[in-house]
Design a protein around this motif. Structure first.
Motif, PDB file in Angstrom:
ATOM      1  N   MET A   1       0.929  -1.163   0.125  1.00  0.00           N
ATOM      2  CA  MET A   1      -0.025  -0.096   0.001  1.00  0.00           C
ATOM      3  C   MET A   1       0.849   1.205  -0.010  1.00  0.00           C
ATOM      4  N   SER A   2       0.541   2.299  -0.815  1.00  0.00           N
ATOM      5  CA  SER A   2       1.252   3.503  -0.894  1.00  0.00           C
ATOM      6  C   SER A   2       1.094   4.349   0.269  1.00  0.00           C
ATOM      7  N   ASN A   3       1.994   5.206   0.599  1.00  0.00           N
ATOM      8  CA  ASN A   3       2.028   5.906   1.700  1.00  0.00           C
ATOM      9  C   ASN A   3       0.584   7.058   1.725  1.00  0.00           C
ATOM     10  N   SER A   4       0.506   7.433   0.366  1.00  0.00           N
ATOM     11  CA  SER A   4      -0.530   8.351   0.332  1.00  0.00           C
ATOM     12  C   SER A   4      -2.111   7.564   0.608  1.00  0.00           C
ATOM     13  N   SER A   5      -2.217   6.262   0.176  1.00  0.00           N
ATOM     14  CA  SER A   5      -3.633   5.523   0.354  1.00  0.00           C
ATOM     15  C   SER A   5      -3.552   5.011   1.704  1.00  0.00           C
ATOM     16  N   SER A   6      -2.424   4.939   2.608  1.00  0.00           N
ATOM     17  CA  SER A   6      -2.492   4.720   4.034  1.00  0.00           C
ATOM     18  C   SER A   6      -2.856   5.806   4.613  1.00  0.00           C
ATOM     19  N   ASN A   7      -2.840   7.101   4.194  1.00  0.00           N
ATOM     20  CA  ASN A   7      -2.980   8.448   5.052  1.00  0.00           C
ATOM     21  C   ASN A   7      -4.398   8.839   4.675  1.00  0.00           C
ATOM     22  N   ALA A   8      -5.102   7.949   3.540  1.00  0.00           N
ATOM     23  CA  ALA A   8      -6.415   8.366   3.158  1.00  0.00           C
ATOM     24  C   ALA A   8      -7.561   8.227   4.229  1.00  0.00           C
ATOM     25  N   VAL A   9      -8.456   9.293   4.446  1.00  0.00           N
ATOM     26  CA  VAL A   9      -9.380   9.110   5.320  1.00  0.00           C
ATOM     27  C   VAL A   9     -10.847   8.177   4.721  1.00  0.00           C
ATOM     28  N   LEU A  10     -11.191   7.565   5.547  1.00  0.00           N
ATOM     29  CA  LEU A  10     -12.235   6.676   5.208  1.00  0.00           C
ATOM     30  C   LEU A  10     -13.522   7.489   5.476  1.00  0.00           C
ATOM     31  N   TYR A  11     -14.264   7.576   4.349  1.00  0.00           N
ATOM     32  CA  TYR A  11     -15.644   8.090   4.509  1.00  0.00           C
ATOM     33  C   TYR A  11     -16.927   7.251   4.448  1.00  0.00           C
ATOM     34  N   SER A  12     -17.927   7.346   5.018  1.00  0.00           N
ATOM     35  CA  SER A  12     -19.170   6.763   5.014  1.00  0.00           C
ATOM     36  C   SER A  12     -19.799   7.302   3.993  1.00  0.00           C
ATOM     37  N   ALA A  13     -21.086   6.422   3.464  1.00  0.00           N
ATOM     38  CA  ALA A  13     -21.718   6.639   2.205  1.00  0.00           C
ATOM     39  C   ALA A  13     -22.250   8.159   2.285  1.00  0.00           C
ATOM     40  N   ASP A  14     -22.586   8.772   3.323  1.00  0.00           N
ATOM     41  CA  ASP A  14     -23.354   9.906   3.308  1.00  0.00           C
ATOM     42  C   ASP A  14     -22.110  11.224   3.527  1.00  0.00           C
ATOM     43  N   GLY A  15     -20.671  10.465   3.158  1.00  0.00           N
ATOM     44  CA  GLY A  15     -19.729  11.604   2.994  1.00  0.00           C
ATOM     45  C   GLY A  15     -19.209  12.043   4.406  1.00  0.00           C
ATOM     46  N   GLN A  16     -19.363  11.415   5.263  1.00  0.00           N
ATOM     47  CA  GLN A  16     -18.873  11.659   6.708  1.00  0.00           C
ATOM     48  C   GLN A  16     -17.562  10.921   7.011  1.00  0.00           C
ATOM     49  N   PRO A  17     -16.517  11.440   7.744  1.00  0.00           N
ATOM     50  CA  PRO A  17     -15.368  10.722   7.841  1.00  0.00           C
ATOM     51  C   PRO A  17     -15.598   9.836   8.947  1.00  0.00           C
ATOM     52  N   VAL A  18     -15.090   8.556   9.256  1.00  0.00           N
ATOM     53  CA  VAL A  18     -15.266   7.463  10.239  1.00  0.00           C
ATOM     54  C   VAL A  18     -14.378   8.094  11.385  1.00  0.00           C
ATOM     55  N   THR A  19     -14.938   8.153  12.520  1.00  0.00           N
ATOM     56  CA  THR A  19     -14.266   8.442  13.928  1.00  0.00           C
ATOM     57  C   THR A  19     -13.872   7.105  14.941  1.00  0.00           C
ATOM     58  N   LEU A  20     -12.732   7.275  15.724  1.00  0.00           N
ATOM     59  CA  LEU A  20     -12.572   6.384  16.420  1.00  0.00           C
ATOM     60  C   LEU A  20     -13.518   5.814  17.316  1.00  0.00           C
ATOM     61  N   GLY A  21     -14.348   6.946  17.919  1.00  0.00           N
ATOM     62  CA  GLY A  21     -15.460   6.440  18.828  1.00  0.00           C
ATOM     63  C   GLY A  21     -16.508   5.531  17.948  1.00  0.00           C
ATOM     64  N   GLU A  22     -16.740   5.906  16.868  1.00  0.00           N
ATOM     65  CA  GLU A  22     -17.711   5.337  16.056  1.00  0.00           C
ATOM     66  C   GLU A  22     -17.392   3.764  15.952  1.00  0.00           C
ATOM     67  N   ILE A  23     -16.047   3.383  15.502  1.00  0.00           N
ATOM     68  CA  ILE A  23     -15.719   2.251  15.386  1.00  0.00           C
ATOM     69  C   ILE A  23     -15.653   1.332  16.758  1.00  0.00           C
ATOM     70  N   LEU A  24     -15.254   1.973  17.561  1.00  0.00           N
ATOM     71  CA  LEU A  24     -15.017   1.227  19.018  1.00  0.00           C
ATOM     72  C   LEU A  24     -16.342   1.050  19.539  1.00  0.00           C
ATOM     73  N   SER A  25     -17.285   1.910  19.577  1.00  0.00           N
ATOM     74  CA  SER A  25     -18.679   1.664  20.183  1.00  0.00           C
ATOM     75  C   SER A  25     -19.282   0.709  19.479  1.00  0.00           C
ATOM     76  N   ALA A  26     -19.167   0.276  18.193  1.00  0.00           N
ATOM     77  CA  ALA A  26     -19.824  -0.574  17.288  1.00  0.00           C
ATOM     78  C   ALA A  26     -19.100  -2.022  17.874  1.00  0.00           C
ATOM     79  N   LEU A  27     -17.581  -2.077  17.739  1.00  0.00           N
ATOM     80  CA  LEU A  27     -17.194  -3.349  18.029  1.00  0.00           C
ATOM     81  C   LEU A  27     -17.282  -3.431  19.570  1.00  0.00           C
ATOM     82  N   SER A  28     -17.632  -2.699  20.222  1.00  0.00           N
ATOM     83  CA  SER A  28     -17.791  -3.201  21.820  1.00  0.00           C
ATOM     84  C   SER A  28     -18.927  -4.161  22.041  1.00  0.00           C
ATOM     85  N   PHE A  29     -19.915  -4.089  20.831  1.00  0.00           N
ATOM     86  CA  PHE A  29     -20.918  -5.237  21.001  1.00  0.00           C
ATOM     87  C   PHE A  29     -20.489  -6.646  21.110  1.00  0.00           C
TER      88      PHE A  29
END
Length: 498
Positions: free
Chosen positions: A1-29
């Motif tokens: 993976m290139s450095n540029s793609s590893s620095n890319a931000v992941l967005y949801s379908a509605d254009g919002q970038p994903v945050t740490l709290g969103e991922i961890l709160s989901a995986l906590s289930f």
């Protein structure tokens, strides 16, 4: 993976970038499932604990550390599942949940509470003489089983948090979750102020939600008061009592509360809500939870990593674009997260499974999809995880999909999962050699497994034969970040601003 793609931000379908709290709160289930807790336990404990933290005047940085400690306090919980199930000859989730309501000091001594707990939980479906023999084996076993299992859980959790770059305060808080104010806790018998403050808060928050979920808020508060100065920090008990009297402790945390409001309330407290995660950080989180999944059973040790390496090699051999390889890699790391719901009495069973046990097994891809779909940017990953046991002829599970309904990414993940599983020992069979695996896979082509995926496996067989390779599958070492404390904001990840 290139450095540029590893620095890319992941967005949801509605254009919002994903945050740490969103991922961890989901995986906590998934952690709640592993502990046998009522769904949303980690989120409710997070709300309760953050209210306590604010009540006692914690700094913004300490609150940030506490937030992640509360969401991830059970991240080491799968490490002792096999041992728990083996010792009790019972479903580990059931024993773990009941374990929260007993005085652990009494379990190693002859007394009514210990005997009642042991008799209620050891081999509950066996005949009386089998149960007595199992209890005798537990009593005669060398060492302190309770202490060893708690230590294993604490150490595993702290190591995964350290891998995620959560920082020393968060790690220490999770490691000291089972310490008691009077020094009789585990794993290090710390006394009073020796116990890290975040660990003390996590312990109170865990107690309050566990007891409220089972017995109601009144019983939770009464038991908390009874254990003040024994199990719990008296100052924190007073803080909880003050919030309770102000009716400011339980909002969205009592049985029957709207889970959507609970999720919203937790995300509103996210200290990283203004900071988006780079692609490489998301890979690191996925890798950390892959460790949790693989720790569930000695027979699946490194399965998620092996499946991911296989999926990445197959994807590259088939010429997938780097962005599609990223999707496959993340789905592969988390494809078995629903397996955390399966008792080790089933996972580690050497005899053939019963019809009822197969029903439990067949549900795990559904749970994987449900958990991952809680992250808005993981919608495609969730679908792939839910389909990883599907076959082209519709004979797979859980949805019995056919070839035209399965994407190439789904077919790759299925092939990688089968290959990795056959390379590993299982309770009922030994691992197979690469040549034996090819022979077995070939029998399923083209009616069950995709022919192009099989050809790709053949083309990279020499590399597949030595899996797993990397700690973060499919990523070179120079793209794996060292995650450090960044202040301000109170956030551990070197993430890109929105």
């Amino acid at each position: 993976m290139s450095n540029s793609s590893s620095n890319a931000v992941l967005y949801s379908a509605d254009g919002q970038p994903v945050t740490l709290g969103e991922i961890l709160s989901a995986l906590s289930f998934a952690l709640d499932m592993t502990e046998g807790a009522r769904p949303g336990h980690s989120l409710r404990a997070c709300l309760i604990g953050m209210r306590l933290g604010k009540q006692i005047g914690l700094s913004s940085q300490a609150l940030a550390d506490l937030y992640y400690a509360l969401l991830l306090k059970d991240i080491g919980c799968s490490s002792n599942s096999a041992r728990m199930a083996g010792a009790f000859t019972a479903a580990d989730q059931v024993v773990k949940q009941r374990f929260k309501f007993v005085d652990k000091e009494k379990l190693g001594k002859p007394n009514r509470e210990a005997l009642t707990f042991v008799w209620s939980n050891v081999a509950p479906t066996a005949n009386v003489w089998s149960r007595i023999r199992q209890i005798y084996r537990m009593v005669r076993a060398p060492g302190n089983l309770t202490a060893e299992m708690v230590e294993e859980r604490c150490e595993s959790g702290a190591l995964i948090l350290d891998k995620l770059g959560m920082g020393i305060e968060t790690c220490a808080g999770v490691y000291s979750l089972d310490e008691q104010w009077n020094g009789h806790g585990l794993p290090d018998h710390l006394v009073a102020q020796e116990i890290p403050l975040l660990g003390r808060v996590c312990a109170v928050a865990q107690h309050l939600d566990s007891f409220c979920s089972e017995f109601g808020s009144a019983k939770a508060m009464a038991t908390l008061a009874d254990r003040s100065g024994v199990w719990f920090d008296p100052d924190l008990v007073r803080a909880a009592e003050s919030l309770h009297q102000q009716e400011a402790l339980w909002e969205n945390c009592v049985p029957g509360s709207d889970p959507r409001l609970l999720q919203t309330a937790v995300l509103a407290l996210d200290p990283g809500s203004s900071t988006a995660l780079a692609s490489r950080h998301i890979d690191l989180i996925c890798s950390g939870f892959a460790d949790v999944i693989d720790a569930k059973s000695p027979f699946t040790h490194r399965h998620s990593v092996g499946t991911t390496e296989a999926a990445v090699l197959i994807s590259n051999a088939m010429g997938l674009a780097p962005s599609r390889v990223d999707v496959v890699r993340r789905a592969a790391m988390l494809h078995d997260i629903g397996m955390l719901s399966v008792p080790n009495t089933i996972l580690d069973k050497p005899a053939p499974l019963t019809r009822e046990e197969w029903v439990v097994i067949h549900r795990h891809p559904v749970l994987s999809q449900e958990i991952l779909s809680r992250v808005s940017a993981f919608s495609e990953i969730a679908i792939l995880a839910g389909q990883h046991h599907e076959k082209l002829d519709g004979s797979g599970y859980p949805f019995h999909l056919h070839g035209q309904q399965l994407s190439i990414e789904s077919r790759i993940l299925t092939a990688a999962d089968v290959f990795s599983a056959l390379m590993e020992s299982r309770p009922h069979r030994q691992d197979l050699s690469p040549a034996e695996i090819l022979q077995q896979l070939e029998q399923d082509v083209p009616h069950r497994l995709d022919p192009a995926c099989f050809d790709a496996i053949v083309s990279v067989l020499d590399q597949l034969a030595v899996l797993p390779l990397d700690d973060i599958p499919g990523r070179s070492a120079d793209t794996i970040p060292e995650l450090v404390m960044v202040e301000p904001p109170p956030f551990r990840f070197e993430a890109n601003p929105r």
